[in-house]
Write an enzyme that holds these catalytic residues in place. Structure first.
Site, short mmCIF file in Angstrom:
data_model
loop_
_atom_site.label_atom_id
_atom_site.label_comp_id
_atom_site.label_asym_id
_atom_site.label_seq_id
_atom_site.Cartn_x
_atom_site.Cartn_y
_atom_site.Cartn_z
N LYS A 16 1.19 -1.16 -0.23
CA LYS A 16 0.08 0.37 0.01
C LYS A 16 0.84 1.16 -0.01
O LYS A 16 0.51 2.10 -0.87
CB LYS A 16 -0.87 0.13 0.92
CG LYS A 16 -1.91 -0.83 1.05
CD LYS A 16 -2.99 -0.97 2.36
CE LYS A 16 -2.31 -1.09 4.32
NZ LYS A 16 -1.36 -2.10 4.44
N ARG A 92 -9.59 0.92 9.36
CA ARG A 92 -8.97 -0.89 9.60
C ARG A 92 -10.14 -1.39 10.60
O ARG A 92 -9.94 -2.17 10.78
CB ARG A 92 -7.91 -0.57 10.09
CG ARG A 92 -6.86 -0.56 9.39
CD ARG A 92 -5.32 -0.06 10.50
NE ARG A 92 -4.35 -1.41 9.99
CZ ARG A 92 -2.67 -0.41 9.06
NH1 ARG A 92 -3.41 0.56 8.96
NH2 ARG A 92 -1.51 -0.85 9.38
N ARG A 159 11.83 -2.66 11.41
CA ARG A 159 10.93 -1.32 12.29
C ARG A 159 10.15 -3.21 13.32
O ARG A 159 10.35 -4.01 12.91
CB ARG A 159 9.29 -1.93 11.25
CG ARG A 159 8.71 -0.18 11.01
CD ARG A 159 7.50 -0.76 9.85
NE ARG A 159 7.04 -0.90 10.40
CZ ARG A 159 5.87 -0.85 9.83
NH1 ARG A 159 5.84 -0.23 7.70
NH2 ARG A 159 4.51 -1.03 10.04
N ARG A 170 -0.36 -8.56 13.60
CA ARG A 170 -1.61 -7.98 12.81
C ARG A 170 -2.09 -8.69 11.64
O ARG A 170 -3.00 -8.30 10.87
CB ARG A 170 0.20 -7.03 12.04
CG ARG A 170 0.34 -6.08 13.52
CD ARG A 170 1.82 -5.10 12.68
NE ARG A 170 1.61 -4.45 10.88
CZ ARG A 170 3.17 -4.19 10.69
NH1 ARG A 170 4.46 -5.03 11.18
NH2 ARG A 170 3.13 -4.10 9.22
P1 AMP Z 1 1.22 0.32 9.27
O1 AMP Z 1 2.44 1.42 8.53
O2 AMP Z 1 -0.17 0.87 8.14
O3 AMP Z 1 1.03 -0.84 8.68
O4 AMP Z 1 1.13 1.02 10.70
C1 AMP Z 1 1.58 0.36 11.88
C2 AMP Z 1 0.72 0.77 12.44
O5 AMP Z 1 0.03 1.83 12.87
C3 AMP Z 1 -0.93 -0.49 12.71
O6 AMP Z 1 -0.21 -1.34 13.65
C4 AMP Z 1 -1.52 0.41 13.84
O7 AMP Z 1 -1.06 -0.17 15.51
C5 AMP Z 1 -1.38 1.49 13.22
N1 AMP Z 1 -2.41 2.46 12.56
C6 AMP Z 1 -2.48 2.85 11.58
N2 AMP Z 1 -3.05 2.95 11.01
C7 AMP Z 1 -4.94 3.12 12.10
C8 AMP Z 1 -5.97 2.93 12.26
N3 AMP Z 1 -6.34 3.26 10.56
N4 AMP Z 1 -6.55 2.29 13.01
C9 AMP Z 1 -5.53 1.93 13.73
N5 AMP Z 1 -4.05 2.16 14.55
C10 AMP Z 1 -3.79 2.01 12.87
#
Ligand code: AMP
Length: 219
Positions: A16, A92, A159, A170
């Site tokens: 993404k 999400r 990360r 996740r």
């Molecule tokens: P990502 O980089 O999109 O995988 O996001 C990393 C982390 O940020 C996720 O595992 C969540 O802990 C938090 N996060 C990102 N977007 C959201 C969302 N829309 N709702 C809740 N937590 C989020």
């Protein structure tokens, strides 16, 4: 018609972030990403929002969702400042999807599909530059010099939430919370499923044609 409003959905590791970057650059629109916004504000004080933890960090390191109130506020602010946008990492869960529908209309919904097995391989081998944020992979996309970013010379790191226990969590969180969101968007007239297991250039080709068919992106 204004600039396109694009949503990109898919599990962690589906590509993404990479494809949103392409979209933002190609159509000259904002890339709004909750993951990056939260990573840049991991230690912000959210205690007044009645949350279990006082900062986003604990949720993120475990691979759990940060509470809706925090994320909704980030998205609301970012979208109010954007004309066209690609929204990456939100919604999400069904509550966030409901919230988004009250904020703006969406023209195109891209759903990137990748098998769980492939996602585990991608996420556990991913390395990210601490300088510019570029992504590499220990097997599939190695930098010229181990541990060093080809682009800016920054150091490559894993990360916290790409470590094995967090990766499994996740993916479980995605199956439980985000799959129902995708099912709901399947009825949207701008919905399109994209095979995210193709090479990145082919994924981009499929996205570009899907967007051009569904939105006015003529400059
Ligand atoms: P990502 O980089 O999109 O995988 O996001 C990393 C982390 O940020 C996720 O595992 C969540 O802990 C938090 N996060 C990102 N977007 C959201 C969302 N829309 N709702 C809740 N937590 C989020």
């Amino acid at each position: 018609m204004g600039q396109p409003h694009i949503l990109i959905l898919g599990p962690p590791g589906a590509g993404k972030g990479t494809q949103s970057g392409n979209i933002a650059e190609e159509y000259g629109i904002e890339h709004v990403t909750t993951g990056d916004a939260l990573r840049g504000n991991k230690d912000m004080d959210i205690s007044d929002m009645d949350t279990e933890y006082d900062t986003p960090r604990a949720y993120m390191e475990a691979g759990d969702l940060v509470p809706d109130a925090v994320v909704n506020a980030i998205v609301e602010e970012a979208l109010s400042a954007a004309d066209g946008f690609v929204l990456d990492g939100y919604p999400r869960n069904l509550e966030q999807a409901e919230e988004l529908s009250g904020m703006t209309d969406i023209d195109v919904v891209l759903s990137l599909e990748v098998s769980r097995e492939e996602l585990v391989d991608r996420l556990s081998g991913r390395r990210v530059c601490d300088g510019c944020g570029a992504n590499f992979h220990v097997e599939f996309d190695q930098p010229a010099e181990e541990g060093i970013c080809d682009g800016c010379g920054g150091e490559l790191e894993q990360r916290e939430d790409d470590r094995p226990e967090a990766v499994e969590n996740r993916l479980d969180v995605f199956d439980e919370n985000t799959t129902p969101v995708i099912e709901q968007y399947q009825d949207h007239e701008g919905f399109v499923a994209i095979d995210g297991e193709q090479p990145p250039a082919e994924v981009w080709g499929a996205i570009d044609s899907a967007v051009r068919e569904r939105a006015d992106v003529s400059e």
